[in-house]
Design a protein around this motif. Structure first.
Motif, PDB file in Angstrom:
ATOM      1  N   VAL A 165      -5.271  10.437   1.065  1.00  0.00           N
ATOM      2  CA  VAL A 165      -4.788   9.051   1.066  1.00  0.00           C
ATOM      3  C   VAL A 165      -3.498   8.941   1.876  1.00  0.00           C
ATOM      4  CG1 VAL A 165      -3.850   7.240  -0.427  1.00  0.00           C
ATOM      5  CG2 VAL A 165      -5.975   8.378  -1.041  1.00  0.00           C
ATOM      6  N   LYS A 166      -2.657   9.954   1.817  1.00  0.00           N
ATOM      7  CA  LYS A 166      -1.423   9.935   2.608  1.00  0.00           C
ATOM      8  C   LYS A 166      -1.734   9.969   4.108  1.00  0.00           C
ATOM      9  CE  LYS A 166       1.443  11.656  -1.023  1.00  0.00           C
ATOM     10  NZ  LYS A 166       2.784  11.986  -1.323  1.00  0.00           N
ATOM     11  N   VAL A 167      -2.786  10.673   4.483  1.00  0.00           N
ATOM     12  CA  VAL A 167      -3.208  10.682   5.890  1.00  0.00           C
ATOM     13  C   VAL A 167      -3.701   9.286   6.282  1.00  0.00           C
ATOM     14  CG1 VAL A 167      -4.947  11.585   7.498  1.00  0.00           C
ATOM     15  CG2 VAL A 167      -3.719  13.148   5.970  1.00  0.00           C
ATOM     16  N   ILE A 168      -4.496   8.677   5.414  1.00  0.00           N
ATOM     17  CA  ILE A 168      -4.987   7.318   5.685  1.00  0.00           C
ATOM     18  C   ILE A 168      -3.810   6.353   5.830  1.00  0.00           C
ATOM     19  CG2 ILE A 168      -6.295   5.366   4.737  1.00  0.00           C
ATOM     20  CD1 ILE A 168      -8.127   7.488   3.370  1.00  0.00           C
ATOM     21  N   LYS A 169      -2.799   6.478   4.972  1.00  0.00           N
ATOM     22  CA  LYS A 169      -1.605   5.622   5.055  1.00  0.00           C
ATOM     23  C   LYS A 169      -0.964   5.702   6.432  1.00  0.00           C
ATOM     24  CE  LYS A 169       0.345   5.330   0.475  1.00  0.00           C
ATOM     25  NZ  LYS A 169       1.520   5.394  -0.348  1.00  0.00           N
ATOM     26  N   ARG A 170      -0.855   6.919   6.951  1.00  0.00           N
ATOM     27  CA  ARG A 170      -0.204   7.089   8.252  1.00  0.00           C
ATOM     28  C   ARG A 170      -1.040   6.518   9.389  1.00  0.00           C
ATOM     29  NH1 ARG A 170       2.265  12.774   6.774  1.00  0.00           N
ATOM     30  NH2 ARG A 170       4.095  11.981   5.700  1.00  0.00           N
ATOM     31  N   CYS A 171      -2.348   6.446   9.193  1.00  0.00           N
ATOM     32  CA  CYS A 171      -3.215   5.846  10.211  1.00  0.00           C
ATOM     33  C   CYS A 171      -3.171   4.315  10.137  1.00  0.00           C
ATOM     34  CB  CYS A 171      -4.648   6.335  10.037  1.00  0.00           C
ATOM     35  SG  CYS A 171      -4.871   8.085  10.376  1.00  0.00           S
ATOM     36  N   VAL A 172      -3.220   3.777   8.927  1.00  0.00           N
ATOM     37  CA  VAL A 172      -3.252   2.323   8.744  1.00  0.00           C
ATOM     38  C   VAL A 172      -1.881   1.706   8.998  1.00  0.00           C
ATOM     39  CG1 VAL A 172      -3.673   0.482   7.046  1.00  0.00           C
ATOM     40  CG2 VAL A 172      -5.211   2.452   7.151  1.00  0.00           C
ATOM     41  N   ARG A 173      -0.818   2.352   8.506  1.00  0.00           N
ATOM     42  CA  ARG A 173       0.570   1.936   8.728  1.00  0.00           C
ATOM     43  C   ARG A 173       0.883   0.520   8.235  1.00  0.00           C
ATOM     44  NH1 ARG A 173       3.050   5.527  12.528  1.00  0.00           N
ATOM     45  NH2 ARG A 173       4.517   3.887  13.045  1.00  0.00           N
ATOM     46  N   GLN A 174       0.294   0.133   7.120  1.00  0.00           N
ATOM     47  CA  GLN A 174       0.601  -1.176   6.545  1.00  0.00           C
ATOM     48  C   GLN A 174       1.830  -1.062   5.662  1.00  0.00           C
ATOM     49  OE1 GLN A 174      -1.495  -3.276   3.168  1.00  0.00           O
ATOM     50  NE2 GLN A 174      -2.409  -4.311   4.932  1.00  0.00           N
ATOM     51  N   PRO A 175       2.838  -1.916   5.877  1.00  0.00           N
ATOM     52  CA  PRO A 175       4.052  -1.811   5.067  1.00  0.00           C
ATOM     53  C   PRO A 175       3.813  -2.197   3.602  1.00  0.00           C
ATOM     54  CG  PRO A 175       4.193  -3.683   6.564  1.00  0.00           C
ATOM     55  CD  PRO A 175       2.907  -2.971   6.868  1.00  0.00           C
ATOM     56  N   ARG A 176       4.704  -1.701   2.764  1.00  0.00           N
ATOM     57  CA  ARG A 176       4.691  -2.085   1.357  1.00  0.00           C
ATOM     58  C   ARG A 176       5.235  -3.512   1.237  1.00  0.00           C
ATOM     59  NH1 ARG A 176       4.939   2.190  -2.460  1.00  0.00           N
ATOM     60  NH2 ARG A 176       4.721   4.207  -1.468  1.00  0.00           N
ATOM     61  N   PRO A 177       5.053  -4.114   0.062  1.00  0.00           N
ATOM     62  CA  PRO A 177       5.717  -5.395  -0.159  1.00  0.00           C
ATOM     63  C   PRO A 177       7.232  -5.211  -0.027  1.00  0.00           C
ATOM     64  CG  PRO A 177       4.180  -4.926  -1.944  1.00  0.00           C
ATOM     65  CD  PRO A 177       4.256  -3.695  -1.088  1.00  0.00           C
ATOM     66  N   VAL A 178       7.914  -6.255   0.406  1.00  0.00           N
ATOM     67  CA  VAL A 178       9.362  -6.167   0.558  1.00  0.00           C
ATOM     68  C   VAL A 178       9.980  -6.036  -0.828  1.00  0.00           C
ATOM     69  CG1 VAL A 178      11.438  -7.341   1.346  1.00  0.00           C
ATOM     70  CG2 VAL A 178       9.334  -7.506   2.676  1.00  0.00           C
ATOM     71  N   GLN A 179      10.667  -4.925  -1.035  1.00  0.00           N
ATOM     72  CA  GLN A 179      11.305  -4.669  -2.318  1.00  0.00           C
ATOM     73  C   GLN A 179      12.452  -3.699  -2.101  1.00  0.00           C
ATOM     74  OE1 GLN A 179       9.457  -1.985  -4.957  1.00  0.00           O
ATOM     75  NE2 GLN A 179      10.161  -3.027  -6.779  1.00  0.00           N
ATOM     76  N   VAL A 180      13.538  -3.979  -2.746  1.00  0.00           N
ATOM     77  CA  VAL A 180      14.686  -3.087  -2.662  1.00  0.00           C
ATOM     78  C   VAL A 180      14.799  -2.337  -3.980  1.00  0.00           C
ATOM     79  CG1 VAL A 180      17.180  -2.952  -2.365  1.00  0.00           C
ATOM     80  CG2 VAL A 180      15.853  -4.622  -1.056  1.00  0.00           C
ATOM     81  N   ILE A 181      14.783  -1.008  -3.911  1.00  0.00           N
ATOM     82  CA  ILE A 181      14.885  -0.152  -5.094  1.00  0.00           C
ATOM     83  C   ILE A 181      16.182   0.634  -4.991  1.00  0.00           C
ATOM     84  CG2 ILE A 181      13.820   1.734  -6.386  1.00  0.00           C
ATOM     85  CD1 ILE A 181      11.145   0.856  -5.119  1.00  0.00           C
ATOM     86  N   ARG A 182      17.066   0.439  -5.957  1.00  0.00           N
ATOM     87  CA  ARG A 182      18.371   1.117  -5.986  1.00  0.00           C
ATOM     88  C   ARG A 182      19.114   0.947  -4.668  1.00  0.00           C
ATOM     89  NH1 ARG A 182      15.126   5.642  -7.963  1.00  0.00           N
ATOM     90  NH2 ARG A 182      14.865   5.322 -10.172  1.00  0.00           N
ATOM     91  N   GLY A 183      19.078  -0.265  -4.126  1.00  0.00           N
ATOM     92  CA  GLY A 183      19.797  -0.556  -2.897  1.00  0.00           C
ATOM     93  C   GLY A 183      19.116  -0.091  -1.625  1.00  0.00           C
ATOM     94  N   LYS A 184      17.905   0.483  -1.729  1.00  0.00           N
ATOM     95  CA  LYS A 184      17.194   0.974  -0.548  1.00  0.00           C
ATOM     96  C   LYS A 184      15.796   0.375  -0.505  1.00  0.00           C
ATOM     97  CE  LYS A 184      19.356   5.505  -0.830  1.00  0.00           C
ATOM     98  NZ  LYS A 184      19.107   6.923  -1.030  1.00  0.00           N
ATOM     99  N   ARG A 185      15.341   0.109   0.707  1.00  0.00           N
ATOM    100  CA  ARG A 185      13.959  -0.314   0.879  1.00  0.00           C
ATOM    101  C   ARG A 185      13.107   0.929   1.077  1.00  0.00           C
ATOM    102  NH1 ARG A 185      10.501  -3.042   5.165  1.00  0.00           N
ATOM    103  NH2 ARG A 185       9.006  -4.069   3.826  1.00  0.00           N
ATOM    104  N   LYS A 186      11.991   1.005   0.363  1.00  0.00           N
ATOM    105  CA  LYS A 186      11.111   2.169   0.476  1.00  0.00           C
ATOM    106  C   LYS A 186      10.512   2.201   1.883  1.00  0.00           C
ATOM    107  CE  LYS A 186       8.500   4.958  -2.491  1.00  0.00           C
ATOM    108  NZ  LYS A 186       7.916   5.236  -3.724  1.00  0.00           N
ATOM    109  N   LYS A 187      10.572   3.355   2.538  1.00  0.00           N
ATOM    110  CA  LYS A 187      10.189   3.452   3.943  1.00  0.00           C
ATOM    111  C   LYS A 187       8.745   3.884   4.162  1.00  0.00           C
ATOM    112  CE  LYS A 187      14.871   4.178   5.427  1.00  0.00           C
ATOM    113  NZ  LYS A 187      15.867   5.084   5.928  1.00  0.00           N
TER     114      LYS A 187
END
Length: 163
Positions: free
Chosen positions: A36-58
């Motif tokens: 699934v992590k390989v598929i993520k890198r191929c699709v490259r769809q961003p997560r919903p905009v959310q800030v966690i502990r002052g950082k946006r998940k990359k």
């Protein structure tokens, strides 16, 4: 923290049963997560905009790795409980076949829903993750029941000695 809890419980179960079948199941979950992590890198769809502990998940969000892996867990556990013999280290009763299903499926649903509720993924990302888990679990289970398990007794003997 989900991955830590699930990994810990799985490791304890592998050590308790000393079963090649349980180790094979755990390897399938790792394979599911990695694919699934390989598929993520191929699709490259961003997560919903959310800030966690002052950082946006990359990392990317499509498909959800948590949803895929926990769905793999629930589907594989259900298949194993329904179709495989009970391992000798476990009590032989109908309750042993039903309890893991009663626990794993609601737990998986809770984790999947939490991914949306916490804002880590949107609905399509979670559905895609669940679909990956639902496809990989029966494929991995089928490999076990059609050949891979032939080597389990020899592997258990080599790793853990006589029973």
């Amino acid at each position: 923290m989900t991955h830590t809890v699930v990994t810990g419980i799985t490791a304890c179960f592998v050590l308790y049963t000393r079963s090649a079948g349980v180790a094979y199941f755990a390897a399938g979950a790792v394979l599911c997560s990695m694919s699934v992590k390989v598929i993520k890198r191929c699709v490259r769809q961003p997560r919903p905009v959310q800030v966690i502990r002052g950082k946006r998940k990359k990392s990317y969000g499509m498909p959800s790795t948590h949803s895929a892996t926990i769905t793999f867990f629930a589907a594989y556990i259900a298949l194993a409980c329904l179709y495989l013999p009970i391992h000798p280290t476990l009590p032989s009763s109908p309750f042993t076949r039903v309890l893991p299903i009663i626990i794993s499926i609601p737990w998986a649903v809770t984790i999947v829903v939490s991914r949306i509720w916490l804002g880590h993924h949107n609905v399509p990302q979670v559905i895609a993750g669940c679909a990956c888990g639902l496809v990989l679990a029966p494929l991995w289970f089928n490999l076990w029941t059609h050949g891979a398990n032939d080597y389990s007794r020899a592997l258990e003997h080599a790793l853990f000695g006589q029973r």
